[in-house]
Design a protein around this motif. Structure first.
Motif, mmCIF file in Angstrom:
data_model
loop_
_atom_site.group_PDB
_atom_site.id
_atom_site.type_symbol
_atom_site.label_atom_id
_atom_site.label_comp_id
_atom_site.label_asym_id
_atom_site.label_seq_id
_atom_site.Cartn_x
_atom_site.Cartn_y
_atom_site.Cartn_z
ATOM 1 N N LYS A 16 -0.536 20.247 -64.509
ATOM 2 C CA LYS A 16 -0.773 21.199 -65.599
ATOM 3 C C LYS A 16 0.434 22.109 -65.799
ATOM 4 C CE LYS A 16 -2.995 23.878 -68.531
ATOM 5 N NZ LYS A 16 -2.387 23.846 -69.845
ATOM 6 N N LEU A 17 1.024 22.570 -64.696
ATOM 7 C CA LEU A 17 2.209 23.423 -64.818
ATOM 8 C C LEU A 17 3.369 22.675 -65.455
ATOM 9 C CD1 LEU A 17 1.993 25.298 -61.402
ATOM 10 C CD2 LEU A 17 1.624 26.280 -63.682
ATOM 11 N N ILE A 18 3.529 21.405 -65.099
ATOM 12 C CA ILE A 18 4.594 20.591 -65.698
ATOM 13 C C ILE A 18 4.306 20.350 -67.180
ATOM 14 C CG2 ILE A 18 5.693 18.303 -65.697
ATOM 15 C CD1 ILE A 18 5.318 18.343 -62.609
ATOM 16 N N ALA A 19 3.030 20.166 -67.519
ATOM 17 C CA ALA A 19 2.661 19.986 -68.927
ATOM 18 C C ALA A 19 3.010 21.239 -69.732
ATOM 19 C CB ALA A 19 1.170 19.676 -69.050
ATOM 20 N N ILE A 74 6.094 15.755 -68.001
ATOM 21 C CA ILE A 74 4.849 14.982 -68.073
ATOM 22 C C ILE A 74 5.019 13.784 -69.010
ATOM 23 C CG2 ILE A 74 3.810 16.303 -69.962
ATOM 24 C CD1 ILE A 74 1.149 16.122 -68.215
ATOM 25 N N THR A 75 4.301 12.716 -68.719
ATOM 26 C CA THR A 75 4.295 11.510 -69.555
ATOM 27 C C THR A 75 3.003 11.485 -70.371
ATOM 28 O OG1 THR A 75 3.143 10.192 -67.903
ATOM 29 C CG2 THR A 75 5.574 10.224 -67.777
ATOM 30 N N PRO A 76 2.914 10.590 -71.349
ATOM 31 C CA PRO A 76 1.651 10.450 -72.081
ATOM 32 C C PRO A 76 0.478 10.102 -71.144
ATOM 33 C CG PRO A 76 3.416 9.392 -73.303
ATOM 34 C CD PRO A 76 3.987 9.789 -71.967
ATOM 35 N N GLU A 77 0.740 9.296 -70.108
ATOM 36 C CA GLU A 77 -0.314 8.965 -69.146
ATOM 37 C C GLU A 77 -0.771 10.213 -68.396
ATOM 38 O OE1 GLU A 77 2.634 7.405 -69.340
ATOM 39 O OE2 GLU A 77 2.084 5.381 -70.023
ATOM 40 N N GLY A 78 0.201 11.071 -68.054
ATOM 41 C CA GLY A 78 -0.130 12.319 -67.384
ATOM 42 C C GLY A 78 -0.938 13.247 -68.271
ATOM 43 N N GLU A 79 -0.580 13.289 -69.545
ATOM 44 C CA GLU A 79 -1.339 14.115 -70.494
ATOM 45 C C GLU A 79 -2.767 13.616 -70.622
ATOM 46 O OE1 GLU A 79 0.170 15.977 -73.717
ATOM 47 O OE2 GLU A 79 2.216 16.074 -72.968
ATOM 48 N N ALA A 80 -2.930 12.292 -70.685
ATOM 49 C CA ALA A 80 -4.279 11.724 -70.781
ATOM 50 C C ALA A 80 -5.087 12.045 -69.522
ATOM 51 C CB ALA A 80 -4.195 10.208 -70.998
ATOM 52 N N PHE A 81 -4.446 11.971 -68.356
ATOM 53 C CA PHE A 81 -5.118 12.293 -67.100
ATOM 54 C C PHE A 81 -5.562 13.760 -67.093
ATOM 55 C CE2 PHE A 81 -5.020 13.586 -62.578
ATOM 56 C CZ PHE A 81 -5.997 12.728 -62.092
ATOM 57 N N LEU A 82 -4.708 14.660 -67.597
ATOM 58 C CA LEU A 82 -5.076 16.073 -67.675
ATOM 59 C C LEU A 82 -6.265 16.290 -68.601
ATOM 60 C CD1 LEU A 82 -1.876 18.335 -67.851
ATOM 61 C CD2 LEU A 82 -3.661 18.291 -66.102
ATOM 62 N N VAL A 83 -6.253 15.628 -69.749
ATOM 63 C CA VAL A 83 -7.357 15.762 -70.701
ATOM 64 C C VAL A 83 -8.661 15.303 -70.056
ATOM 65 C CG1 VAL A 83 -8.305 14.869 -72.882
ATOM 66 C CG2 VAL A 83 -5.932 15.644 -72.775
ATOM 67 N N SER A 84 -8.597 14.207 -69.307
ATOM 68 C CA SER A 84 -9.818 13.693 -68.670
ATOM 69 C C SER A 84 -10.281 14.565 -67.505
ATOM 70 C CB SER A 84 -9.620 12.247 -68.206
ATOM 71 O OG SER A 84 -8.723 12.195 -67.121
ATOM 72 N N ASN A 85 -9.429 15.483 -67.061
ATOM 73 C CA ASN A 85 -9.775 16.401 -65.965
ATOM 74 C C ASN A 85 -9.702 17.859 -66.420
ATOM 75 O OD1 ASN A 85 -10.045 14.862 -63.252
ATOM 76 N ND2 ASN A 85 -8.371 13.859 -64.347
ATOM 77 N N GLU A 86 -9.985 18.087 -67.689
ATOM 78 C CA GLU A 86 -9.830 19.421 -68.269
ATOM 79 C C GLU A 86 -10.672 20.483 -67.554
ATOM 80 O OE1 GLU A 86 -10.392 21.622 -72.593
ATOM 81 O OE2 GLU A 86 -10.438 19.442 -72.486
ATOM 82 N N GLN A 87 -11.927 20.188 -67.273
ATOM 83 C CA GLN A 87 -12.789 21.180 -66.625
ATOM 84 C C GLN A 87 -12.335 21.493 -65.198
ATOM 85 O OE1 GLN A 87 -15.030 23.303 -67.850
ATOM 86 N NE2 GLN A 87 -14.972 24.151 -65.787
ATOM 87 N N PRO A 88 -12.054 20.485 -64.364
ATOM 88 C CA PRO A 88 -11.561 20.838 -63.024
ATOM 89 C C PRO A 88 -10.257 21.639 -63.059
ATOM 90 C CG PRO A 88 -12.198 18.524 -63.085
ATOM 91 C CD PRO A 88 -12.275 19.054 -64.481
ATOM 92 N N VAL A 89 -9.372 21.310 -63.984
ATOM 93 C CA VAL A 89 -8.106 22.051 -64.101
ATOM 94 C C VAL A 89 -8.390 23.503 -64.473
ATOM 95 C CG1 VAL A 89 -5.973 22.289 -65.451
ATOM 96 C CG2 VAL A 89 -6.682 20.035 -64.625
#
Length: 152
Positions: A16-19, A74-89
């Motif tokens: 998230k910080l890298i994003a 961050i890569t597009p894959e990393g962004e997608a992973f963050l979106v899928s983990n939005e609540q835990p983040v």
């Protein structure tokens, strides 16, 4: 105090910080320390393997930034992973903000005193050859300060 983060939590925080801002490892360590109000500072031995894992997973890419430093983005894959983990983040950053709100580590008085001590120590140690008596005096002063702080 137990572990500040559970297994996998640091990965989400770092990503998230890298994003938010492409960063070097040291910048990430300081950003986490600041976000947690000094209540937690990850060691390089935890952060750099996490960065390597994120790179291996394809969530970040590292580019040489000179001086042996790597800049992580961050890569597009990393962004997608963050979106899928939005609540835990979001929960992790809320927990860090709560820890920061109760931490005295960055109180102005303590920061000032800590900087005064570091400056005095640096000036004394780099100001020339110290005698054995002076070395013993510096060590005693530091030990006394530590003992006083422990009793508070």
């Amino acid at each position: 105090m137990g572990r500040f983060f559970d297994h996998g939590d640091l990965r989400l925080v770092v990503l998230k910080l890298i994003a938010d801002k492409p960063s070097h490892g040291y910048e990430l360590i300081k950003a986490i320390e600041t976000a947690a109000g000094g209540a937690y500072t990850p060691s390089p031995g935890v952060v750099y393997p996490t960065l390597t894992l994120l790179e291996e997973l394809g969530y970040v890419v590292a580019s040489e930034a000179g001086g042996g430093k790597k800049l992580y983005t961050i890569t597009p894959e990393g962004e997608a992973f963050l979106v899928s983990n939005e609540q835990p983040v979001r929960s992790l950053f809320e927990r860090m903000a709560e820890a920061a709100s109760t931490s005295a580590a960055f109180s102005p008085q303590i920061l000032r005193a800590r900087e005064n001590l570091k400056t005095a120590l640096r000036l004394k140690l780099h100001g020339g050859q110290l005698t054995a008596e002076q070395i013993a005096g510096v060590a005693k002063a530091l030990d006394d300060a530590a003992a006083t702080i422990e009793t508070l």
